[in-house]
Design a protein around this motif. Structure first.
Motif, PDB file in Angstrom:
ATOM      1  N   ASP A 100       0.780  -1.217  -0.169  1.00 12.22           N
ATOM      2  CA  ASP A 100      -0.345  -0.140  -0.046  1.00 12.22           C
ATOM      3  C   ASP A 100       0.599   1.845  -0.035  1.00 12.22           C
ATOM      4  O   ASP A 100       0.755   2.002  -0.530  1.00 12.22           O
ATOM      5  N   ARG A 101       1.718   1.601   0.303  1.00 12.84           N
ATOM      6  CA  ARG A 101       2.878   2.065   0.754  1.00 12.84           C
ATOM      7  C   ARG A 101       4.065   2.089  -0.151  1.00 12.84           C
ATOM      8  O   ARG A 101       5.051   1.629  -0.402  1.00 12.84           O
ATOM      9  N   PRO A 102       3.875   3.212  -1.141  1.00 15.74           N
ATOM     10  CA  PRO A 102       5.077   4.063  -2.516  1.00 15.74           C
ATOM     11  C   PRO A 102       6.553   3.582  -1.490  1.00 15.74           C
ATOM     12  O   PRO A 102       7.301   2.788  -2.392  1.00 15.74           O
ATOM     13  N   GLU A 103       7.171   4.099  -1.063  1.00 14.82           N
ATOM     14  CA  GLU A 103       8.141   4.340  -0.425  1.00 14.82           C
ATOM     15  C   GLU A 103       8.804   2.590   0.145  1.00 14.82           C
ATOM     16  O   GLU A 103       9.510   2.200   0.811  1.00 14.82           O
ATOM     17  N   LYS A 104       7.466   1.861   0.640  1.00 12.11           N
ATOM     18  CA  LYS A 104       7.284   0.024   0.920  1.00 12.11           C
ATOM     19  C   LYS A 104       8.044  -0.343   0.175  1.00 12.11           C
ATOM     20  O   LYS A 104       8.099  -1.429   0.378  1.00 12.11           O
ATOM     21  N   ASN A 105       7.298  -0.180  -0.990  1.00 11.10           N
ATOM     22  CA  ASN A 105       7.381  -1.519  -1.998  1.00 11.10           C
ATOM     23  C   ASN A 105       8.419  -2.434  -2.485  1.00 11.10           C
ATOM     24  O   ASN A 105       8.479  -3.160  -2.892  1.00 11.10           O
ATOM     25  N   TRP A 106       9.441  -1.483  -2.514  1.00  8.79           N
ATOM     26  CA  TRP A 106      11.051  -1.689  -2.745  1.00  8.79           C
ATOM     27  C   TRP A 106      10.975  -3.353  -1.710  1.00  8.79           C
ATOM     28  O   TRP A 106      11.315  -4.372  -2.436  1.00  8.79           O
ATOM     29  N   LYS A 107      10.261  -3.084  -0.411  1.00  7.61           N
ATOM     30  CA  LYS A 107      10.948  -4.114   0.351  1.00  7.61           C
ATOM     31  C   LYS A 107      10.103  -5.489   0.371  1.00  7.61           C
ATOM     32  O   LYS A 107       9.865  -6.568   0.608  1.00  7.61           O
ATOM     33  N   PHE A 108       9.103  -5.392  -0.525  1.00  9.80           N
ATOM     34  CA  PHE A 108       7.798  -6.896  -1.289  1.00  9.80           C
ATOM     35  C   PHE A 108       8.579  -8.061  -2.299  1.00  9.80           C
ATOM     36  O   PHE A 108       8.979  -6.924  -2.858  1.00  9.80           O
ATOM     37  N   SER A 109       8.154  -8.924  -1.752  1.00 10.47           N
ATOM     38  CA  SER A 109       8.549 -10.216  -2.959  1.00 10.47           C
ATOM     39  C   SER A 109       7.714 -11.169  -2.341  1.00 10.47           C
ATOM     40  O   SER A 109       7.305 -11.245  -1.314  1.00 10.47           O
ATOM     41  N   ALA A 110       7.319 -10.991  -3.974  1.00  6.39           N
ATOM     42  CA  ALA A 110       6.513 -12.195  -4.072  1.00  6.39           C
ATOM     43  C   ALA A 110       6.971 -13.791  -3.627  1.00  6.39           C
ATOM     44  O   ALA A 110       6.420 -14.060  -3.019  1.00  6.39           O
ATOM     45  N   ALA A 111       7.828 -13.925  -3.411  1.00 10.75           N
ATOM     46  CA  ALA A 111       8.688 -14.793  -2.693  1.00 10.75           C
ATOM     47  C   ALA A 111       8.223 -15.325  -1.456  1.00 10.75           C
ATOM     48  O   ALA A 111       7.971 -16.391  -0.769  1.00 10.75           O
ATOM     49  N   ASP A 112       8.014 -13.584  -0.605  1.00 15.70           N
ATOM     50  CA  ASP A 112       7.900 -14.168   1.287  1.00 15.70           C
ATOM     51  C   ASP A 112       6.065 -14.181   0.838  1.00 15.70           C
ATOM     52  O   ASP A 112       6.308 -14.980   1.873  1.00 15.70           O
TER      53      ASP A 112
END
Length: 341
Positions: free
Chosen positions: A206-218
């Motif tokens: 939801d937060r653009p500045e956090k998108n880089w931390k998201f991984s589909a593998a997680d």
């Protein structure tokens, strides 16, 4: 460890400690939302005190140059390892701290024994090394995904059904060896609930500045939640030892997890109780000779020893302030006597 602060810290972290030899089941024994009756508004001050203690004892650890400290941080994805490191170590000298993050092993690392890459990142004496994920990945991720054993090029007889029990024993012996040689091992498991993990994953989306931390593998790993809980429970049961116990830190509230992590590390440093080295009589005499030489180099009008002069003036101000306060109080008493008379 007679310091009253150390006793309070030891009492605070005791409920988090995994008793060596006990059988752990995370969903039964440890509550991810536990907060010891504290309120968030008190958290900032408690963390500040913890960080201040760490700075004090880390300086002494580096000066003594006898012990080293290895802190292992384990957690499920989104458990808060990075934030814990950032906040807990915010006040220490970065020259004395080394952080290592262990990702998928390289081809070179797979050509060595499974502890090789971790041994290369151990602290030196006087240092604190932090493993963001650690050698315990070898009995967690590798256990949940046993195909990783194939990639480690192990002999066939090393991949039998007793592989995990054997690795537990090997890790315990390795940590015992480290502590025998003056390297304390601090082990913290950040215990996150399944619902809180879901909320944190959504926040990363939801937060653009956090998108880089998201991984589909997680998210794919999340489907193995029960397998990981079983692996965590088995790890805590088999490898919490007298010389290197595990601490299970409730991680649903980030502010409380950071206080706990700071307290566990501070407890370890206070238990070591490192001291500044005594330079000895001969070295002290040499220092006095050097001091006199430096004092003679003072420019005209400058104090011979600026530090000693500043300290003396501060003491004088404090003493003068106390006398002033005393006179004022005495005058008030005299005035009262005259009025009554």
């Amino acid at each position: 460890m007679s310091d009253e602060r150390a006793e309070r810290i030891a009492e605070f972290i005791e409920p988090l400690r995994v008793e060596p030899g006990s059988r752990v089941r995370l969903d039964r024994d440890f509550d991810p939302r536990f907060k010891a009756g504290l309120k968030k508004r008190d958290g900032a001050e408690l963390l500040r005190v913890g960080v201040s203690l760490l700075a004090e004892y880390q300086d002494r650890l580096a000066a003594q140059d006898t012990y080293g400290v290895l802190m292992c941080l384990q957690a499920i994805d989104a458990g808060g390892k990075d934030g814990t490191i950032r906040h807990v170590m915010s006040g220490v000298n970065p020259q004395g701290v080394r952080v290592s993050s262990f990702k998928v092993p390289s081809a070179e690392e797979l050509d060595h024994d499974y502890l090789w890459r971790y041994a290369r990142r151990l602290p030196a004496r006087g240092e604190i090394a932090i493993f963001n994920r650690s050698h315990y990945e070898e009995v967690l991720v590798v256990r949940v995904h046993p195909d990783n054993l194939v990639r480690q090029h192990l002999p066939e007889d090393a991949c039998g059904p007793d592989v995990w029990d054997r690795r537990y024993r090997e890790i315990n012996r390795w940590e015992h060896y480290l502590t025998d040689n003056g390297f304390k091992v601090v082990k913290i498991f950040l215990n996150l609930s399944e619902e809180e993990q879901r909320a944190r994953f959504l926040k990363r989306i939801d937060r653009p500045e956090k998108n880089w931390k998201f991984s589909a593998a997680d998210v794919r790993e999340r489907r193995r939640w029960d397998d990981y809980q079983h692996a965590f429970s088995a790890m805590l049961s088999a490898t919490s030892t007298k010389w290197a116990p595990w601490y299970v830190v409730p991680a649903d509230r980030k502010w409380f997890a950071r206080i706990c992590a700071a307290a566990v590390l501070a407890h370890t440093l206070m238990d070591i109780d490192p001291q500044y080295p005594d330079v000895g009589e001969e070295a002290r005499k040499a220092l006095l000779v050097t001091r006199r030489e430096l004092e003679r180099e003072a420019p005209a009008g400058a104090p011979a020893d600026p530090y000693a002069d500043s300290a003396s003036r501060r003491r004088g101000k404090k003493k003068h302030g106390k006398k002033k306060h005393g006179k004022k109080k005495h005058g008030k008493n005299e005035r009262g006597k005259n009025e009554r008379g």
